[in-house]
Structures are given as structure tokens and as C-alpha cells.
Write a protein that holds these residues in place. Structure first.
Motif, PDB file in Angstrom:
ATOM      1  N   ALA A   1       1.040  -1.646  -0.066  1.00  9.20           N
ATOM      2  CA  ALA A   1       0.560   0.145  -0.186  1.00  9.20           C
ATOM      3  C   ALA A   1       0.847   1.239   0.188  1.00  9.20           C
ATOM      4  N   VAL A   2       1.914   0.952   0.352  1.00  6.93           N
ATOM      5  CA  VAL A   2       3.119   2.118   0.542  1.00  6.93           C
ATOM      6  C   VAL A   2       4.239   2.519  -0.640  1.00  6.93           C
ATOM      7  N   GLY A   3       3.484   1.162  -1.497  1.00 11.58           N
ATOM      8  CA  GLY A   3       4.356   1.995  -2.715  1.00 11.58           C
ATOM      9  C   GLY A   3       5.419   1.425  -3.228  1.00 11.58           C
ATOM     10  N   THR A   4       5.589   0.231  -2.316  1.00 17.29           N
ATOM     11  CA  THR A   4       6.536  -0.421  -2.738  1.00 17.29           C
ATOM     12  C   THR A   4       5.959  -2.250  -2.808  1.00 17.29           C
ATOM     13  N   THR A   5       7.383  -3.313  -3.599  1.00 19.23           N
ATOM     14  CA  THR A   5       6.832  -3.419  -3.977  1.00 19.23           C
ATOM     15  C   THR A   5       7.574  -5.513  -3.900  1.00 19.23           C
TER      16      THR A   5
END
Length: 115
Positions: A54-58
């Protein structure tokens, strides 16, 4: 209840590519959650392959790093898995889910890698 419909699987030769798609329903605000792709092969437990946080990382399983890319479109409530340089060991049924597999499992989409 949160549910998913996966699509995009098929038969591909080793070295080929596929793009999987997942449509989520029942989640009001998708952007709040981690979205996940899992893989299950016969005789093995379902394994986590990729996460779009959700914070944009993978995050990726070691076996797919550098070959798979997870992405998400929160407005459309969709998650994608671009799979490149496919190997026979990538074959299996692919499922999506969210936030630690909290949702109801869908039917999955079959990926076959064979020459």
C-alpha cells in the motif's frame, strides 16, 4: 466479502511472457491494502510470489525477482502480474489476494510453460 477474479493465464513457451490480471470486488478503498499474487503447483503449498504494498513498494519471491513485475490500478481495483522469461517451474495456478490472504480465494488462472 472480498473476492477476486483472475485472468490472463495460458500456455507459453519457455522464455515467453504473460500478463495476468486480477479484478477485486468488495474492497471499498483498495489503496489501503497490500495486494498479492500467489502461485500453487501440484503437491505444494500455495506460495506468495509478489506483493504490491500500500505504501508503493513491491516485494518478490527470490525465484521470480528480475523477471516478474507486479503493478496495481487502485481506481480500477485491479492488480497485474507481468511475467517475463518464463521457466517451466513457473507453471501453476496463479491467484491474487490482499493483505495476507484475507480475501476469498478465486478460481485462479492456469499458467503452463512448455515447449
Amino acid at each position: 466479502q472480498v473476492q477476486f477474479v483472475e485472468s490472463g493465464g495460458g500456455l507459453v513457451q519457455p522464455g515467453g511472457s504473460l500478463r495476468l490480471s486480477c479484478a477485486a470486488s468488495g474492497i471499498i478503498i483498495v489503496s489501503l491494502y497490500n495486494m498479492e499474487w500467489y502461485r500453487q503447483t501440484p503437491g505444494k503449498q500455495r506460495e506468495l510470489v509478489a506483493v504490491a504494498n500500500a505504501v508503493g513498494t513491491t516485494n518478490y519471491a527470490d525465484s521470480v525477482k528480475g523477471r516478474f513485475t507486479i503493478s496495481r490500478d487502485d481506481a480500477k481495483k485491479r492488480v497485474y502480474l507481468q511475467m517475463n522469461s518464463l521457466k517451466p517451474e513457473d507453471a501453476g495456478v496463479y491467484y491474487c489476494n490482499y493483505h495476507g490472504a484475507q480475501g476469498r480465494w478465486g478460481q485462479g488462472t492456469q499458467v503452463t510453460v512448455s515447449s
